[in-house]
Motif scaffolding. Structure first.
Motif, PDB file in Angstrom:
ATOM      1  N   SER A 184       9.746 -18.805   6.361  1.00  0.00           N
ATOM      2  CA  SER A 184      10.544 -18.519   7.534  1.00  0.00           C
ATOM      3  C   SER A 184      11.406 -19.718   7.906  1.00  0.00           C
ATOM      4  O   SER A 184      11.014 -20.865   7.758  1.00  0.00           O
ATOM      5  N   SER A 185      12.609 -19.437   8.352  1.00  0.00           N
ATOM      6  CA  SER A 185      13.509 -20.497   8.804  1.00  0.00           C
ATOM      7  C   SER A 185      14.454 -19.923   9.831  1.00  0.00           C
ATOM      8  O   SER A 185      14.442 -18.727  10.110  1.00  0.00           O
ATOM      9  N   ALA A 186      15.325 -20.767  10.348  1.00  0.00           N
ATOM     10  CA  ALA A 186      16.266 -20.300  11.355  1.00  0.00           C
ATOM     11  C   ALA A 186      17.344 -19.427  10.746  1.00  0.00           C
ATOM     12  O   ALA A 186      18.030 -18.708  11.455  1.00  0.00           O
ATOM     13  N   THR A 187      17.527 -19.500   9.442  1.00  0.00           N
ATOM     14  CA  THR A 187      18.651 -18.797   8.837  1.00  0.00           C
ATOM     15  C   THR A 187      18.289 -17.423   8.306  1.00  0.00           C
ATOM     16  O   THR A 187      19.157 -16.618   8.053  1.00  0.00           O
ATOM     17  N   PHE A 188      17.020 -17.130   8.090  1.00  0.00           N
ATOM     18  CA  PHE A 188      16.664 -15.785   7.666  1.00  0.00           C
ATOM     19  C   PHE A 188      15.223 -15.499   8.052  1.00  0.00           C
ATOM     20  O   PHE A 188      14.459 -16.394   8.363  1.00  0.00           O
ATOM     21  N   THR A 189      14.869 -14.203   8.014  1.00  0.00           N
ATOM     22  CA  THR A 189      13.538 -13.769   8.430  1.00  0.00           C
ATOM     23  C   THR A 189      12.881 -12.992   7.316  1.00  0.00           C
ATOM     24  O   THR A 189      13.468 -12.054   6.775  1.00  0.00           O
ATOM     25  N   LEU A 190      11.678 -13.367   6.961  1.00  0.00           N
ATOM     26  CA  LEU A 190      10.892 -12.591   6.003  1.00  0.00           C
ATOM     27  C   LEU A 190      10.236 -11.444   6.757  1.00  0.00           C
ATOM     28  O   LEU A 190       9.628 -11.650   7.798  1.00  0.00           O
ATOM     29  N   ASP A 191      10.428 -10.246   6.263  1.00  0.00           N
ATOM     30  CA  ASP A 191       9.901  -9.074   6.961  1.00  0.00           C
ATOM     31  C   ASP A 191       8.419  -9.238   7.288  1.00  0.00           C
ATOM     32  O   ASP A 191       7.625  -9.583   6.428  1.00  0.00           O
ATOM     33  N   SER A 192       8.071  -8.961   8.531  1.00  0.00           N
ATOM     34  CA  SER A 192       6.710  -9.225   9.007  1.00  0.00           C
ATOM     35  C   SER A 192       5.677  -8.313   8.370  1.00  0.00           C
ATOM     36  O   SER A 192       4.484  -8.569   8.460  1.00  0.00           O
ATOM     37  N   THR A 193       6.137  -7.234   7.732  1.00  0.00           N
ATOM     38  CA  THR A 193       5.165  -6.343   7.102  1.00  0.00           C
ATOM     39  C   THR A 193       4.625  -6.928   5.809  1.00  0.00           C
ATOM     40  O   THR A 193       3.637  -6.453   5.279  1.00  0.00           O
ATOM     41  N   GLY A 194       5.279  -7.964   5.276  1.00  0.00           N
ATOM     42  CA  GLY A 194       4.819  -8.578   4.039  1.00  0.00           C
ATOM     43  C   GLY A 194       4.991  -7.637   2.867  1.00  0.00           C
ATOM     44  O   GLY A 194       5.862  -6.771   2.870  1.00  0.00           O
ATOM     45  N   PRO A 195       4.163  -7.773   1.817  1.00  0.00           N
ATOM     46  CA  PRO A 195       4.283  -6.905   0.654  1.00  0.00           C
ATOM     47  C   PRO A 195       4.124  -5.441   1.059  1.00  0.00           C
ATOM     48  O   PRO A 195       3.453  -5.121   2.032  1.00  0.00           O
ATOM     49  N   VAL A 196       4.711  -4.570   0.296  1.00  0.00           N
ATOM     50  CA  VAL A 196       4.723  -3.161   0.653  1.00  0.00           C
ATOM     51  C   VAL A 196       3.550  -2.423   0.020  1.00  0.00           C
ATOM     52  O   VAL A 196       3.642  -1.274  -0.351  1.00  0.00           O
ATOM     53  N   ALA A 197       2.434  -3.116  -0.140  1.00  0.00           N
ATOM     54  CA  ALA A 197       1.287  -2.518  -0.822  1.00  0.00           C
ATOM     55  C   ALA A 197       0.692  -1.361  -0.032  1.00  0.00           C
ATOM     56  O   ALA A 197       0.008  -0.520  -0.589  1.00  0.00           O
ATOM     57  N   ASP A 198       0.929  -1.322   1.309  1.00  0.00           N
ATOM     58  CA  ASP A 198       0.385  -0.245   2.112  1.00  0.00           C
ATOM     59  C   ASP A 198       0.898   1.108   1.642  1.00  0.00           C
ATOM     60  O   ASP A 198       0.200   2.105   1.717  1.00  0.00           O
ATOM     61  N   PHE A 199       2.143   1.140   1.194  1.00  0.00           N
ATOM     62  CA  PHE A 199       2.737   2.378   0.698  1.00  0.00           C
ATOM     63  C   PHE A 199       3.028   2.204  -0.778  1.00  0.00           C
ATOM     64  O   PHE A 199       3.876   1.413  -1.169  1.00  0.00           O
ATOM     65  N   ASN A 200       2.299   2.947  -1.589  1.00  0.00           N
ATOM     66  CA  ASN A 200       2.401   2.768  -3.037  1.00  0.00           C
ATOM     67  C   ASN A 200       2.303   4.125  -3.721  1.00  0.00           C
ATOM     68  O   ASN A 200       1.309   4.833  -3.560  1.00  0.00           O
ATOM     69  N   PRO A 201       3.332   4.519  -4.489  1.00  0.00           N
ATOM     70  CA  PRO A 201       3.279   5.814  -5.174  1.00  0.00           C
ATOM     71  C   PRO A 201       2.136   5.937  -6.168  1.00  0.00           C
ATOM     72  O   PRO A 201       1.852   7.038  -6.639  1.00  0.00           O
ATOM     73  N   GLN A 202       1.478   4.818  -6.489  1.00  0.00           N
ATOM     74  CA  GLN A 202       0.349   4.878  -7.412  1.00  0.00           C
ATOM     75  C   GLN A 202      -0.972   5.154  -6.697  1.00  0.00           C
ATOM     76  O   GLN A 202      -2.014   5.277  -7.357  1.00  0.00           O
ATOM     77  N   ASN A 203      -0.953   5.248  -5.371  1.00  0.00           N
ATOM     78  CA  ASN A 203      -2.178   5.574  -4.646  1.00  0.00           C
ATOM     79  C   ASN A 203      -2.722   6.918  -5.142  1.00  0.00           C
ATOM     80  O   ASN A 203      -1.953   7.871  -5.317  1.00  0.00           O
ATOM     81  N   PRO A 204      -4.028   7.020  -5.365  1.00  0.00           N
ATOM     82  CA  PRO A 204      -4.588   8.311  -5.797  1.00  0.00           C
ATOM     83  C   PRO A 204      -4.482   9.348  -4.685  1.00  0.00           C
ATOM     84  O   PRO A 204      -4.519   9.005  -3.496  1.00  0.00           O
ATOM     85  N   ALA A 205      -4.344  10.598  -5.082  1.00  0.00           N
ATOM     86  CA  ALA A 205      -4.221  11.691  -4.110  1.00  0.00           C
ATOM     87  C   ALA A 205      -5.379  12.661  -4.295  1.00  0.00           C
ATOM     88  O   ALA A 205      -5.946  12.782  -5.389  1.00  0.00           O
ATOM     89  N   PHE A 206      -5.731  13.345  -3.213  1.00  0.00           N
ATOM     90  CA  PHE A 206      -6.685  14.449  -3.300  1.00  0.00           C
ATOM     91  C   PHE A 206      -6.408  15.361  -2.118  1.00  0.00           C
ATOM     92  O   PHE A 206      -6.819  15.083  -0.992  1.00  0.00           O
ATOM     93  N   ASN A 207      -5.676  16.440  -2.372  1.00  0.00           N
ATOM     94  CA  ASN A 207      -5.247  17.305  -1.277  1.00  0.00           C
ATOM     95  C   ASN A 207      -5.725  18.741  -1.436  1.00  0.00           C
ATOM     96  O   ASN A 207      -5.038  19.681  -1.034  1.00  0.00           O
ATOM     97  N   VAL A 208      -6.898  18.928  -2.059  1.00  0.00           N
ATOM     98  CA  VAL A 208      -7.453  20.276  -2.187  1.00  0.00           C
ATOM     99  C   VAL A 208      -7.794  20.785  -0.794  1.00  0.00           C
ATOM    100  O   VAL A 208      -8.582  20.169  -0.072  1.00  0.00           O
ATOM    101  N   ARG A 209      -7.206  21.890  -0.406  1.00  0.00           N
ATOM    102  CA  ARG A 209      -7.286  22.341   0.989  1.00  0.00           C
ATOM    103  C   ARG A 209      -8.504  23.215   1.284  1.00  0.00           C
ATOM    104  O   ARG A 209      -8.719  23.619   2.426  1.00  0.00           O
ATOM    105  N   PHE A 210      -9.297  23.534   0.255  1.00  0.00           N
ATOM    106  CA  PHE A 210     -10.473  24.374   0.461  1.00  0.00           C
ATOM    107  C   PHE A 210     -11.751  23.599   0.158  1.00  0.00           C
ATOM    108  O   PHE A 210     -11.730  22.627  -0.595  1.00  0.00           O
TER     109      PHE A 210
END
Length: 427
Positions: free
Chosen positions: A159-185
């Motif tokens: 971090s510095s006065a000239t730019f800001t690193l996004d506070s969310t950090g790495p985007v690991a929270d949202f990852n298309p490789q996350n496993p899914a399981f949406n069987v509705r029954f």
């Protein structure tokens, strides 16, 4: 580009120039402008149309002389930190390379960064990529000031006065490789009667059967009321640990795009704040390019309705259908009517009581015969008897007088597919 290419030692390289690319990898050129998608001054090198993409990226007929370019790019992703400038990471081919390298090296490569205005920051985050967002207020001088600061500070950024690193950090929270399981029954487990052989047949086909152009396929086939959907549910739960990428369940007779958009959010493939088109794009890419998933299409009438969602040729998932009809490319596992004895056991189980005497047992067996060995019909009949406390003979009389009252809509099965059952019984 002016900053990157300044100085006499900077080289300009076009995508398929293998020797020059190798020199870059060996560290012979500290500065180089590499036109990965071609040079406007040489039309033959431009990567713009689908056919030109196939020359460079896997999935099509990749030309030999272009393979070096892709391998160099992947090596750079793995060994260097990349900064994407003026680019929202909207190219699905670039996304695939970033995700694949991150997966191969367990997320170690990089870190990589993308520069974005705050208004498009969430669009970038929504894609769930292994990059960090460095945001700036607006283009022009603020962006140039950020680049100058990055040149002086180097990597990793702080971090510095000239730019800001996004506070969310790495985007690991949202990852298309996350496993899914949406069987509705819900599964019934050992309460399913007389279907062990069919479950084993599907497992055998999906693991050892003949591979088709879209992967290992199987289909539960039969008329309404045979329990096709419930057996698909049982398979999904029983073997879910065999699919590291998860189980994706899609209702073929409903809006599949809407289901995928919902799945993308619930599986945290993308941010909820992203646009629907981005959610759908990521979800489609996920199900069409994965080889470690079970893909279930329930209640398929025509293959054409699921064609846009079937895997690409380089993917090898397991695909399971339920359908009244046979479909090309899918090995069918036919479901037969239950035998009278198995059907009787199921009725007793669902009614949660046994007949009190011989007369009532005879009535119970006649109920089974009247319902034709259809598991779903027997399940509903047992639930009705349990719910209202009616005698076996009383229910038999009701069944003979009025089918709609004996199998009312107020009582439903695990999979809520009563409409198909009524059509079968009326025939």
């Amino acid at each position: 580009m002016e900053w990157a290419s300044s100085g006499p030692d900077c080289r300009s390289i076009v995508n398929h120039q293998a020797y020059e690319l190798n020199e870059v990898l060996r560290g012979q050129h500290k500065r180089a402008v590499w036109h990965l998608h071609g040079d406007v001054n040489d039309a033959k090198t431009i990567v713009l149309t689908s056919s030109s993409y196939n020359r460079l990226y896997p999935g099509g007929e990749q030309e030999t002389q272009w393979k070096a370019a892709l391998e160099v790019f992947r090596s750079i992703i793995a060994r260097k930190s990349l900064v994407f400038i003026g680019y929202g990471l909207g190219d699905i081919q670039i996304i695939e390379q970033l995700l694949d390298i991150a997966k191969l090296f367990d997320g170690v490569p990089g870190p990589h960064y993308v520069l974005a205005t705050e208004e498009v920051k969430w669009k970038v985050i929504a894609k769930g990529l292994p990059v960090e967002v460095v945001w700036f207020k607006e283009k022009g001088e603020p962006l140039l000031e950020l680049l100058r600061a990055m040149e002086l500070i180097g990597s990793p950024f702080t971090s510095s006065a000239t730019f800001t690193l996004d506070s969310t950090g790495p985007v690991a929270d949202f990852n298309p490789q996350n496993p899914a399981f949406n069987v509705r029954f819900r599964p019934k487990g050992n309460q399913v009667k007389g279907r062990d052989d069919q479950l084993e047949a599907v497992r055998q086909q999906l693991t050892q059967g003949r591979r088709t152009a879209i992967g290992q396929t199987a289909a539960f086939h039969g008329v309404g009321g045979l329990g096709k959907t419930q057996l698909a549910v049982e398979y999904a739960y029983k073997f879910r640990d065999e699919y590291p990428g998860g189980v994706v369940w899609l209702e073929a007779d409903s809006d599949i795009d809407a289901q995928l958009i919902e799945l993308a959010v619930k599986s945290r493939w993308v941010s909820p704040q992203s646009e629907h088109k981005d959610k759908l794009e990521i979800a489609l890419r996920r199900i069409r390019s994965s080889s470690d998933i079970l893909l279930v299409f329930d209640n398929v009438e025509e293959r054409a309705e699921i064609e846009p969602y079937l895997p690409e040729t380089n993917a090898d998932p397991h695909i399971l259908l339920t359908s009244r009809d046979n479909h090309a490319g899918f090995t069918t596992v036919d479901l037969d009517l239950l035998t009278n004895e198995v059907a009787f056991e199921l009725l007793i189980q669902e009614a949660n009581r046994t007949p009190e005497n011989e007369s009532e047992e005879d009535a119970a067996r006649k109920i089974v015969e009247a319902l034709g060995g259809l598991p779903l019909a027997i399940e509903l009949a047992g639930a009705f008897i349990d719910e209202y406390g009616i005698s076996w003979s009383g229910y038999l009389n009701l069944l003979n007088q009025d089918l709609s009252q004996a199998l009312p809509t107020g009582i439903s099965s695990f999979t809520h597919h009563e409409a198909g059952l009524f059509r079968t019984l009326q025939v």
